[in-house]
Design a protein around this motif. Structure first.
Motif, PDB file in Angstrom:
ATOM      1  N   TRP A 129       0.786  -0.896   0.461  1.00 41.57           N
ATOM      2  CA  TRP A 129       0.301  -0.112   0.102  1.00 41.57           C
ATOM      3  C   TRP A 129       0.424   0.860   0.067  1.00 41.57           C
ATOM      4  N   SER A 130       0.544   2.609  -0.390  1.00 40.11           N
ATOM      5  CA  SER A 130       1.193   3.530  -0.352  1.00 40.11           C
ATOM      6  C   SER A 130      -0.312   4.670  -0.560  1.00 40.11           C
ATOM      7  N   VAL A 131       0.411   5.531  -0.036  1.00 38.04           N
ATOM      8  CA  VAL A 131      -0.867   6.555   0.624  1.00 38.04           C
ATOM      9  C   VAL A 131       0.123   8.247  -0.298  1.00 38.04           C
ATOM     10  N   THR A 132      -0.304   8.770  -1.172  1.00 41.90           N
ATOM     11  CA  THR A 132       0.612   9.948  -1.759  1.00 41.90           C
ATOM     12  C   THR A 132       0.251  11.384  -1.457  1.00 41.90           C
ATOM     13  N   PRO A 133       0.067  11.858  -0.450  1.00 45.89           N
ATOM     14  CA  PRO A 133      -0.278  13.598  -1.006  1.00 45.89           C
ATOM     15  C   PRO A 133       0.497  14.966  -1.696  1.00 45.89           C
ATOM     16  N   VAL A 193      -4.476   7.053  -2.950  1.00 47.27           N
ATOM     17  CA  VAL A 193      -3.441   5.700  -2.489  1.00 47.27           C
ATOM     18  C   VAL A 193      -4.077   4.607  -3.733  1.00 47.27           C
ATOM     19  N   ASP A 194      -2.844   4.403  -3.303  1.00 53.94           N
ATOM     20  CA  ASP A 194      -2.710   2.297  -4.404  1.00 53.94           C
ATOM     21  C   ASP A 194      -2.326   1.141  -3.348  1.00 53.94           C
ATOM     22  N   LYS A 195      -2.634   0.204  -3.962  1.00 54.48           N
ATOM     23  CA  LYS A 195      -2.841  -0.927  -3.260  1.00 54.48           C
ATOM     24  C   LYS A 195      -1.723  -1.807  -4.968  1.00 54.48           C
ATOM     25  N   PHE A 196      -1.041  -2.226  -4.411  1.00 57.52           N
ATOM     26  CA  PHE A 196       0.083  -2.876  -5.546  1.00 57.52           C
ATOM     27  C   PHE A 196      -0.301  -4.438  -5.194  1.00 57.52           C
ATOM     28  N   SER A 209      -1.630  -2.652  -9.860  1.00 58.95           N
ATOM     29  CA  SER A 209      -1.788  -2.026  -8.675  1.00 58.95           C
ATOM     30  C   SER A 209      -3.642  -1.338  -9.218  1.00 58.95           C
ATOM     31  N   VAL A 210      -4.354  -1.319  -8.743  1.00 60.56           N
ATOM     32  CA  VAL A 210      -5.312  -0.354  -8.131  1.00 60.56           C
ATOM     33  C   VAL A 210      -5.199   1.084  -7.605  1.00 60.56           C
ATOM     34  N   SER A 211      -5.776   2.221  -7.800  1.00 59.72           N
ATOM     35  CA  SER A 211      -5.539   3.468  -7.363  1.00 59.72           C
ATOM     36  C   SER A 211      -7.191   3.770  -7.198  1.00 59.72           C
ATOM     37  N   LEU A 212      -6.966   5.413  -6.120  1.00 57.44           N
ATOM     38  CA  LEU A 212      -8.314   6.185  -6.235  1.00 57.44           C
ATOM     39  C   LEU A 212      -7.651   7.236  -5.552  1.00 57.44           C
ATOM     40  N   ARG A 213      -7.744   8.417  -5.921  1.00 59.25           N
ATOM     41  CA  ARG A 213      -7.688  10.166  -5.599  1.00 59.25           C
ATOM     42  C   ARG A 213      -8.779  11.310  -5.429  1.00 59.25           C
ATOM     43  N   LEU A 214      -8.625  11.936  -4.337  1.00 57.91           N
ATOM     44  CA  LEU A 214      -9.630  12.647  -4.473  1.00 57.91           C
ATOM     45  C   LEU A 214      -8.552  14.381  -4.247  1.00 57.91           C
ATOM     46  N   THR A 215      -9.197  15.055  -5.398  1.00 57.57           N
ATOM     47  CA  THR A 215      -8.135  16.276  -5.338  1.00 57.57           C
ATOM     48  C   THR A 215      -9.105  18.115  -5.554  1.00 57.57           C
ATOM     49  N   SER A 238     -14.209  32.993 -11.299  1.00 54.66           N
ATOM     50  CA  SER A 238     -13.151  31.685 -10.586  1.00 54.66           C
ATOM     51  C   SER A 238     -13.797  30.779 -10.243  1.00 54.66           C
ATOM     52  N   ASP A 239     -13.586  29.568  -9.942  1.00 56.13           N
ATOM     53  CA  ASP A 239     -14.364  28.628  -9.460  1.00 56.13           C
ATOM     54  C   ASP A 239     -13.366  28.041  -8.468  1.00 56.13           C
ATOM     55  N   ALA A 240     -13.868  26.494  -7.569  1.00 55.41           N
ATOM     56  CA  ALA A 240     -12.899  25.779  -7.214  1.00 55.41           C
ATOM     57  C   ALA A 240     -14.534  24.360  -7.047  1.00 55.41           C
ATOM     58  N   TRP A 241     -13.829  23.284  -7.172  1.00 59.01           N
ATOM     59  CA  TRP A 241     -14.137  22.178  -7.468  1.00 59.01           C
ATOM     60  C   TRP A 241     -13.228  20.661  -7.084  1.00 59.01           C
ATOM     61  N   ALA A 242     -14.242  19.849  -7.348  1.00 61.30           N
ATOM     62  CA  ALA A 242     -13.676  18.819  -6.425  1.00 61.30           C
ATOM     63  C   ALA A 242     -13.263  17.521  -7.761  1.00 61.30           C
ATOM     64  N   GLU A 243     -12.300  16.731  -7.236  1.00 62.31           N
ATOM     65  CA  GLU A 243     -12.578  15.528  -9.251  1.00 62.31           C
ATOM     66  C   GLU A 243     -11.661  14.264  -7.694  1.00 62.31           C
ATOM     67  N   VAL A 244     -12.564  13.564  -7.907  1.00 65.41           N
ATOM     68  CA  VAL A 244     -12.423  11.610  -7.421  1.00 65.41           C
ATOM     69  C   VAL A 244     -12.039  11.108  -8.797  1.00 65.41           C
ATOM     70  N   GLY A 245     -10.815  10.413  -8.438  1.00 63.62           N
ATOM     71  CA  GLY A 245     -10.318   9.402  -9.952  1.00 63.62           C
ATOM     72  C   GLY A 245      -9.933   7.891  -9.204  1.00 63.62           C
ATOM     73  N   ALA A 246      -9.930   6.477 -10.299  1.00 66.24           N
ATOM     74  CA  ALA A 246      -9.736   5.610 -10.030  1.00 66.24           C
ATOM     75  C   ALA A 246      -9.209   5.028 -11.288  1.00 66.24           C
ATOM     76  N   SER A 247      -8.016   4.485 -11.112  1.00 63.95           N
ATOM     77  CA  SER A 247      -7.319   3.746 -11.857  1.00 63.95           C
ATOM     78  C   SER A 247      -7.446   2.509 -11.702  1.00 63.95           C
ATOM     79  N   ALA A 248      -6.794   1.182 -12.324  1.00 65.76           N
ATOM     80  CA  ALA A 248      -5.782   0.516 -12.414  1.00 65.76           C
ATOM     81  C   ALA A 248      -4.764   0.248 -13.146  1.00 65.76           C
ATOM     82  N   THR A 249      -4.296  -0.692 -12.957  1.00 69.83           N
ATOM     83  CA  THR A 249      -2.852  -1.164 -14.389  1.00 69.83           C
ATOM     84  C   THR A 249      -2.564  -2.495 -13.965  1.00 69.83           C
TER      85      THR A 249
END
Length: 280
Positions: free
Chosen positions: A145-149, A188-191, A199-205, A234-245
């Motif tokens: 597992w890894s966590v990447t800010p 967050v990545d899971k290998f 791997s699979v990963s999730l991220r929130l930005t 001006s604008d502000a928003w969030a992004e939710v992402g998921a990926s797999a390798t």
């Protein structure tokens, strides 16, 4: 594949190489997909990148092409963007950072109105300039597992084509658009698999921009936020992402991903992508 720092990619790949494998120095990445704002048509995109690893760092050249459109009450102004990027970055321990400069061109297409299509009068294309960077740290939790800010900064200078109605009918004019966008996120990545190559990963930005018309989506390093406004907003928003390798072998990786924005003024956007990475 949704955008993240190339130096993060290289840092993670370095941890997956076995002692018997020669560490790759080159990477060719190709990505394609589509994005669409709610209740709007989809636009396709494609990119090709070549990366050279140099010690703890890298240099990369890439090109991205995608479609977009400015939509007003009575007119739609579509265009196609072609943007080239030069990037460089490095990894120092757990930390990674990278930066890029970009130069491209926006090609205007026929204007679409309720009465049909017509050519753009007086304009055919306009330039697009940009620069930006990322900074983050990979924190390992156990071996799989890894966590990447991370944090990002982006500057864009471009032009937007607008429509207007005058005494002689419809016509177009350009507005200059400049914006600065800040981002902060957590990934967050899971290998798993052989040598932890899959791997699979999730991220929130979270993003904040000074101008929604000049903000690049992080869905790919190259798609403008389609919430074009008539004037700097001006604008502000969030992004939710998921990926797999999926690691096909020690030289070939396949990627799929999806990103969804939340809370954008001009409507939220969904991006889907697939790509491949060849290392040698």
């Amino acid at each position: 594949m949704f955008r993240f720092a190339l130096s993060l990619t290289l840092a993670l790949l370095a941890t997956q190489a076995t002692a018997a494998e020669a560490e790759p120095r080159w990477m060719v990445t190709t990505t394609g997909g589509a994005f669409a704002r709610d209740n709007d048509q989809a636009h396709s995109f494609g990119s090709l990148a070549v990366t050279r690893k140099i010690g703890r760092g890298y240099v990369s050249a890439s090109v991205t092409r995608f479609g977009s459109a400015v939509r007003q009450v009575d007119v739609t102004l579509p265009s196609t963007y072609t943007i080239g990027f030069l990037s460089a970055g490095a990894v120092h321990g757990a930390w990674f950072y990278d930066g890029y400069v970009s130069l491209g061109r926006q090609h205007y297409k026929s204007v679409v109105t309720d009465l049909g299509e017509r050519d753009v009068a007086g304009f055919s294309h306009s330039p697009v300039y940009g620069a930006g960077g990322d900074l983050g740290a990979v924190r390992w939790i156990g071996r799989s597992w890894s966590v990447t800010p991370s944090a990002s900064l982006q500057w864009i200078k471009s032009r937007a084509l607008r429509g207007q109605i005058g005494p002689r009918g419809g016509s177009e004019f350009e507005t200059r658009e400049t914006g600065v966008t800040l981002g902060a996120g957590l990934r967050v990545d899971k290998f798993f698999g052989a040598s932890h190559g899959d791997s699979v990963s999730l991220r929130l930005t979270r993003f904040q921009t000074t101008n929604a018309s000049a903000a690049l989506s992080s869905g790919m390093r190259g798609a403008f936020n389609p919430s074009a406004q008539s004037g700097r907003t001006s604008d502000a928003w969030a992004e939710v992402g998921a990926s797999a390798t999926w690691r096909v072998d020690h030289r070939l990786y396949l990627d799929v991903g999806a990103v969804r924005t939340l809370g954008a003024l001009g409507g939220d956007m969904t991006t889907g992508s697939a790509g491949a990475r060849l290392l040698f």
